[in-house]
Scaffold this motif. Structure first.
Motif, PDB file in Angstrom:
ATOM      1  N   SER A 104       0.822  -1.212   0.000  1.00 36.08           N
ATOM      2  CA  SER A 104       0.000   0.000   0.000  1.00 36.08           C
ATOM      3  C   SER A 104       0.853   1.257   0.000  1.00 36.08           C
ATOM      4  CB  SER A 104      -0.939   0.019   1.211  1.00 36.08           C
ATOM      5  OG  SER A 104      -0.197   0.005   2.415  1.00 36.08           O
ATOM      6  N   SER A 105       2.084   1.160   0.512  1.00 35.95           N
ATOM      7  CA  SER A 105       2.976   2.322   0.510  1.00 35.95           C
ATOM      8  C   SER A 105       4.112   2.179  -0.492  1.00 35.95           C
ATOM      9  CB  SER A 105       3.559   2.551   1.909  1.00 35.95           C
ATOM     10  OG  SER A 105       4.249   1.401   2.364  1.00 35.95           O
ATOM     11  N   LYS A 106       4.384   0.938  -0.928  1.00 36.68           N
ATOM     12  CA  LYS A 106       5.413   0.686  -1.934  1.00 36.68           C
ATOM     13  C   LYS A 106       4.804  -0.199  -3.013  1.00 36.68           C
ATOM     14  CE  LYS A 106       9.626   1.179   0.800  1.00 36.68           C
ATOM     15  NZ  LYS A 106      10.282   2.090  -0.148  1.00 36.68           N
ATOM     16  N   PRO A 107       4.139   0.390  -4.006  1.00 36.31           N
ATOM     17  CA  PRO A 107       3.318  -0.385  -4.944  1.00 36.31           C
ATOM     18  C   PRO A 107       4.079  -1.373  -5.820  1.00 36.31           C
ATOM     19  CG  PRO A 107       3.540   1.893  -5.677  1.00 36.31           C
ATOM     20  CD  PRO A 107       4.095   1.833  -4.293  1.00 36.31           C
ATOM     21  N   PHE A 108       5.381  -1.183  -6.000  1.00 32.41           N
ATOM     22  CA  PHE A 108       6.121  -2.082  -6.886  1.00 32.41           C
ATOM     23  C   PHE A 108       7.086  -2.996  -6.143  1.00 32.41           C
ATOM     24  CE2 PHE A 108       5.592   1.824  -9.656  1.00 32.41           C
ATOM     25  CZ  PHE A 108       4.420   1.358 -10.219  1.00 32.41           C
ATOM     26  N   VAL A 109       6.967  -3.068  -4.816  1.00 32.70           N
ATOM     27  CA  VAL A 109       7.913  -3.874  -4.054  1.00 32.70           C
ATOM     28  C   VAL A 109       7.451  -5.330  -4.079  1.00 32.70           C
ATOM     29  CG1 VAL A 109       6.778  -3.401  -1.844  1.00 32.70           C
ATOM     30  CG2 VAL A 109       9.196  -4.078  -1.889  1.00 32.70           C
ATOM     31  N   GLN A 110       7.674  -5.977  -5.239  1.00 35.07           N
ATOM     32  CA  GLN A 110       7.300  -7.362  -5.412  1.00 35.07           C
ATOM     33  C   GLN A 110       8.470  -8.128  -6.024  1.00 35.07           C
ATOM     34  OE1 GLN A 110       3.237  -8.316  -6.702  1.00 35.07           O
ATOM     35  NE2 GLN A 110       2.897  -6.126  -6.986  1.00 35.07           N
ATOM     36  N   GLY A 111       8.340  -9.448  -6.029  1.00 35.30           N
ATOM     37  CA  GLY A 111       9.360 -10.273  -6.644  1.00 35.30           C
ATOM     38  C   GLY A 111      10.575 -10.457  -5.765  1.00 35.30           C
ATOM     39  N   LEU A 112      11.529 -11.232  -6.269  1.00 31.96           N
ATOM     40  CA  LEU A 112      12.719 -11.559  -5.491  1.00 31.96           C
ATOM     41  C   LEU A 112      13.615 -10.357  -5.214  1.00 31.96           C
ATOM     42  CD1 LEU A 112      13.523 -15.037  -7.071  1.00 31.96           C
ATOM     43  CD2 LEU A 112      12.309 -14.515  -4.951  1.00 31.96           C
ATOM     44  N   PRO A 113      13.814  -9.432  -6.165  1.00 31.33           N
ATOM     45  CA  PRO A 113      14.577  -8.228  -5.803  1.00 31.33           C
ATOM     46  C   PRO A 113      13.919  -7.452  -4.670  1.00 31.33           C
ATOM     47  CG  PRO A 113      14.484  -8.453  -8.194  1.00 31.33           C
ATOM     48  CD  PRO A 113      13.543  -9.476  -7.620  1.00 31.33           C
ATOM     49  N   GLY A 114      12.575  -7.392  -4.677  1.00 33.43           N
ATOM     50  CA  GLY A 114      11.875  -6.729  -3.586  1.00 33.43           C
ATOM     51  C   GLY A 114      12.069  -7.447  -2.268  1.00 33.43           C
ATOM     52  N   SER A 115      12.041  -8.791  -2.307  1.00 30.99           N
ATOM     53  CA  SER A 115      12.278  -9.574  -1.094  1.00 30.99           C
ATOM     54  C   SER A 115      13.650  -9.271  -0.508  1.00 30.99           C
ATOM     55  CB  SER A 115      12.168 -11.072  -1.409  1.00 30.99           C
ATOM     56  OG  SER A 115      10.853 -11.437  -1.734  1.00 30.99           O
ATOM     57  N   HIS A 116      14.646  -9.222  -1.385  1.00 28.40           N
ATOM     58  CA  HIS A 116      16.013  -8.961  -0.937  1.00 28.40           C
ATOM     59  C   HIS A 116      16.150  -7.546  -0.378  1.00 28.40           C
ATOM     60  CE1 HIS A 116      20.313  -7.803  -1.684  1.00 28.40           C
ATOM     61  NE2 HIS A 116      20.456  -8.855  -0.925  1.00 28.40           N
ATOM     62  N   GLU A 117      15.537  -6.593  -1.051  1.00 25.60           N
ATOM     63  CA  GLU A 117      15.614  -5.197  -0.601  1.00 25.60           C
ATOM     64  C   GLU A 117      15.014  -5.037   0.789  1.00 25.60           C
ATOM     65  OE1 GLU A 117      13.502  -0.905  -1.624  1.00 25.60           O
ATOM     66  OE2 GLU A 117      13.376  -2.539  -3.078  1.00 25.60           O
ATOM     67  N   ILE A 118      13.811  -5.569   0.977  1.00 23.28           N
ATOM     68  CA  ILE A 118      13.146  -5.460   2.267  1.00 23.28           C
ATOM     69  C   ILE A 118      13.922  -6.206   3.342  1.00 23.28           C
ATOM     70  CG2 ILE A 118      11.054  -5.994   3.554  1.00 23.28           C
ATOM     71  CD1 ILE A 118      10.810  -3.693   1.517  1.00 23.28           C
ATOM     72  N   ALA A 119      14.391  -7.406   3.011  1.00 24.89           N
ATOM     73  CA  ALA A 119      15.141  -8.214   3.981  1.00 24.89           C
ATOM     74  C   ALA A 119      16.397  -7.491   4.446  1.00 24.89           C
ATOM     75  CB  ALA A 119      15.501  -9.563   3.363  1.00 24.89           C
ATOM     76  N   SER A 120      17.092  -6.842   3.525  1.00 30.42           N
ATOM     77  CA  SER A 120      18.326  -6.134   3.875  1.00 30.42           C
ATOM     78  C   SER A 120      18.045  -4.990   4.834  1.00 30.42           C
ATOM     79  CB  SER A 120      19.011  -5.608   2.607  1.00 30.42           C
ATOM     80  OG  SER A 120      19.366  -6.668   1.740  1.00 30.42           O
ATOM     81  N   VAL A 121      16.982  -4.230   4.540  1.00 34.74           N
ATOM     82  CA  VAL A 121      16.628  -3.099   5.401  1.00 34.74           C
ATOM     83  C   VAL A 121      16.200  -3.590   6.779  1.00 34.74           C
ATOM     84  CG1 VAL A 121      15.009  -1.181   5.723  1.00 34.74           C
ATOM     85  CG2 VAL A 121      15.991  -1.622   3.460  1.00 34.74           C
ATOM     86  N   VAL A 122      15.363  -4.616   6.810  1.00 33.28           N
ATOM     87  CA  VAL A 122      14.856  -5.127   8.083  1.00 33.28           C
ATOM     88  C   VAL A 122      15.983  -5.715   8.926  1.00 33.28           C
ATOM     89  CG1 VAL A 122      13.449  -6.951   9.109  1.00 33.28           C
ATOM     90  CG2 VAL A 122      12.490  -5.503   7.313  1.00 33.28           C
ATOM     91  N   ALA A 123      16.842  -6.534   8.311  1.00 38.56           N
ATOM     92  CA  ALA A 123      17.942  -7.138   9.074  1.00 38.56           C
ATOM     93  C   ALA A 123      18.854  -6.068   9.647  1.00 38.56           C
ATOM     94  CB  ALA A 123      18.725  -8.096   8.177  1.00 38.56           C
ATOM     95  N   ARG A 124      19.142  -5.047   8.857  1.00 37.16           N
ATOM     96  CA  ARG A 124      19.991  -3.952   9.351  1.00 37.16           C
ATOM     97  C   ARG A 124      19.319  -3.241  10.523  1.00 37.16           C
ATOM     98  NH1 ARG A 124      20.904  -2.046   4.825  1.00 37.16           N
ATOM     99  NH2 ARG A 124      19.302  -0.418   4.684  1.00 37.16           N
ATOM    100  N   SER A 125      18.007  -3.015  10.418  1.00 36.55           N
ATOM    101  CA  SER A 125      17.283  -2.346  11.501  1.00 36.55           C
ATOM    102  C   SER A 125      17.270  -3.190  12.763  1.00 36.55           C
ATOM    103  CB  SER A 125      15.841  -2.057  11.055  1.00 36.55           C
ATOM    104  OG  SER A 125      15.812  -1.225   9.911  1.00 36.55           O
ATOM    105  N   VAL A 126      17.056  -4.504  12.597  1.00 35.66           N
ATOM    106  CA  VAL A 126      17.022  -5.404  13.760  1.00 35.66           C
ATOM    107  C   VAL A 126      18.372  -5.434  14.455  1.00 35.66           C
ATOM    108  CG1 VAL A 126      16.829  -7.823  14.451  1.00 35.66           C
ATOM    109  CG2 VAL A 126      15.160  -6.839  12.869  1.00 35.66           C
ATOM    110  N   LEU A 127      19.436  -5.525  13.678  1.00 35.31           N
ATOM    111  CA  LEU A 127      20.774  -5.601  14.266  1.00 35.31           C
ATOM    112  C   LEU A 127      21.172  -4.287  14.933  1.00 35.31           C
ATOM    113  CD1 LEU A 127      22.632  -7.637  11.494  1.00 35.31           C
ATOM    114  CD2 LEU A 127      21.808  -8.447  13.712  1.00 35.31           C
ATOM    115  N   GLU A 128      20.640  -3.173  14.430  1.00 32.52           N
ATOM    116  CA  GLU A 128      20.953  -1.883  15.041  1.00 32.52           C
ATOM    117  C   GLU A 128      20.307  -1.734  16.414  1.00 32.52           C
ATOM    118  OE1 GLU A 128      19.654   0.984  12.219  1.00 32.52           O
ATOM    119  OE2 GLU A 128      21.453   0.830  10.958  1.00 32.52           O
ATOM    120  N   VAL A 129      19.148  -2.364  16.603  1.00 30.18           N
ATOM    121  CA  VAL A 129      18.452  -2.216  17.881  1.00 30.18           C
ATOM    122  C   VAL A 129      18.745  -3.375  18.824  1.00 30.18           C
ATOM    123  CG1 VAL A 129      16.594  -0.942  16.771  1.00 30.18           C
ATOM    124  CG2 VAL A 129      16.326  -3.397  17.129  1.00 30.18           C
TER     125      VAL A 129
END
Length: 557
Positions: free
Chosen positions: A531-556
């Motif tokens: 709903s906020s990122k209309p084209f965040v689909q497919g495997l590149p999208g999975s990798h992009e989101i995973a990278s951001v989330v993992a970095r955020s988790v490790l920072e906290v």
């Protein structure tokens, strides 16, 4: 054998307990591609972690679209190795390691493997499973404790200032609750269709057709894009086979008397474009740049869409001046651009146009020729996705009704073999395509014979089987399957008077703001981010989101 049974030397915390004090504990819900990419990023940490991976299916690491439960040998992955973010190796490297005897049943020739090739979904699922197991080994070698809980479905999540309680049901029906420091929700596809009336249940294009005892003979498929093609291929596999000869691809029925007919339905009645050759990774844009975008955004949300479209047209003019100066581009606006792009296709028979487009893209692939305007649009869809949330509600609506369709048509181009199959079925008199139009339509069940009817202002079409192949829809807070977490997000949203509860609660790192302090729950499930990122689909999208989330988790952590 379940992965859990092979790692008894890495026990999970007991009920209500956490991992050892020297380990930050992290739970991941979902072991599809997003979960695998997230795990890969987490185990790079130098700090020892305790990681629990929950997967409700019996095969962690595969992902629903690539599982034997949801795919057949004929269904192609719509992405080549060159576009799949590598894990411990690239997809092509993995394929090249496989013996010919293993690949041959999937129609794959080891002599013709290519980084741009499109291969069966089942093979891609095996790649992810293999990589998942390798990441597990690498993570343990780095000192992380990792457990994998296959056939464990998480049924509720509760967040507090000190941790996250995860309640799950095991394969034997036993329920338990375990506490973790952080939680990552990386669940996958959901095929529910809330816009259908009570009593109407449509099979999805994967398991819904694979598992059904009988379909047809008159079959309607709502959707002409990737999922729609999957549905067509699933039906074709039940009634006949594709045959390659010197004259090209044809389709032969198993029985001469088979009267199966397939109709694909979409708003405009168009077939997708065939995947086109272009340089990868993307070449940089010289007008639609980060600096130019920042300047457009600095003026605020009001008018942002039109300012971005102005940059969009400037970029097209630089990249392909002949296309930009063509009659169909004369005087176009952000609202009329889609009509101009689709005008020729709308006037053509969909199969005539698709055959011509297929032939052109095949020639371009051989000569390595890139159609400049198509490649330019392809490169601009990701920046538009990132800017979508900054637009006003009215401009997001304009974007959804117009330019978004151009972007989707462009990046969702299909493999040449998929288009050949559609053309072969059309030539055999089995497949046609019809436009539903822009008017609202209803799906009803005819009580006297259980047929399904699609009705709108243009009339009605009756089918024995109707398949919902519209693809993954954007999910909202209402769809979140964890009741306690859903209530917690709603409470925060009400306090902040947010119109979009999930969007209002999300941080830039995809954490959920539920309490003071750093987030404990992170949302990596693509369906809830659309709903906020209309084209965040497919495997590149999975990798992009995973990278951001993992970095955020490790920072906290």
């Amino acid at each position: 054998m379940l992965l859990d049974e092979r790692i008894s030397d890495h026990p999970a915390p007991q009920s209500g307990a956490k991992g050892p004090a020297t380990h930050d504990s992290i739970a991941i819900i979902g072991a599809g591609p997003t979960g695998v990419y997230t795990l890969m990023e987490l185990v790079k940490s130098d700090t020892p972690l305790f990681i629990a991976v929950f997967e409700k299916s019996n095969m962690a690491g595969v992902g629903m679209p690539y599982s034997p439960d949801y795919a057949t040998y004929d269904m192609l992955a719509n992405i080549g190795s060159i576009e799949i973010p590598p894990l411990t190796e690239t997809y092509l490297e993995w394929l090249q390691r496989q013996p010919d005897s293993f690949l041959r049943p999937y129609g794959v020739d080891t002599d013709t493997l290519s980084e741009r090739g499109f291969y069966p979904r089942l093979l891609l699922g095996m790649f992810f499973r293999d990589q998942f197991e390798r990441i597990l080994m690498q993570g343990r070698e780095r000192g992380h404790r990792i457990v994998v809980r296959e056939r464990h479905e998480v049924i509720d999540v509760s967040v507090s200032v000190i941790g996250v309680d995860v309640t799950f049901e095991r394969y034997d029906g036993h329920r338990d609750t375990v506490s973790y420091d952080r939680l990552i929700v990386a669940s996958g596809h959901d095929w529910s269709a809330p816009d259908l009336p009570d009593g109407v249940v449509l099979p999805n294009p994967w398991s819904g057709l694979i598992d059904t005892d009988s379909v047809g003979p008159k079959i309607g498929i709502i959707g002409t894009s990737l999922s729609g093609i999957d549905a067509v291929v699933a039906v074709a596999g039940r009634i006949g086979r594709f045959v390659r000869s010197d004259d090209g691809l044809s389709f032969e029925l198993n029985g001469a008397e088979d009267d199966t007919r397939i109709t694909m339905l979409s708003r405009n009645g168009l077939l997708p474009e065939t995947d086109f050759y272009c340089p990868l990774p993307y070449e940089p844009l010289d007008v639609f740049t980060d600096a130019a975008i920042a300047s457009a955004c600095a003026l605020g949300s009001a008018g942002l869409f039109d300012r971005l479209f102005h940059l969009f047209m400037q970029q097209l003019n630089v990249a392909d001046p002949t296309f930009a100066a063509s009659d169909m581009m004369n005087g176009v606006t952000a609202d009329t651009f889609p009509l101009a792009v689709f005008a020729e296709r709308l006037k053509s028979d969909p199969f005539v146009w698709a055959r011509r487009d297929l032939q052109q893209t095949q020639r371009d692939s051989v000569s390595k020729h890139t159609v400049a305007w198509r490649y330019t649009i392809l490169r601009m869809h990701e920046p538009f996705s990132d800017l979508y949330a900054l637009m006003t509600d009215a401009d997001r609506d304009r974007f959804d009704r117009g330019l978004r369709r151009v972007f989707v048509d462009n990046y969702a181009a299909v493999p040449p073999l998929s288009m050949e199959r559609l053309l072969a079925l059309s030539d055999a008199g089995i497949l046609d395509v019809r436009a539903l139009g822009e008017d609202p339509y209803e799906v009803r069940t005819l009580e006297d014979n259980n047929q399904l009817v699609v009705m709108n202002a243009q009339g009605r079409q009756v089918f024995d089987t109707l398949v919902d192949a519209r693809g993954q829809r954007a999910m909202s807070l209402h769809d979140l399957p964890f009741a306690t977490l859903r209530e917690q997000v709603a409470t925060v949203s009400n306090a902040n008077r947010s119109q979009d509860p999930l969007r209002g609660a999300l941080t830039e790192g995809f954490g959920l703001r539920l309490f003071q302090g750093k987030p404990r729950v992170f949302l990596a499930a693509i369906s809830f981010l659309m709903s906020s990122k209309p084209f965040v689909q497919g495997l590149p999208g999975s990798h992009e989101i995973a990278s951001v989330v993992a970095r955020s988790v490790l920072e906290v952590a």
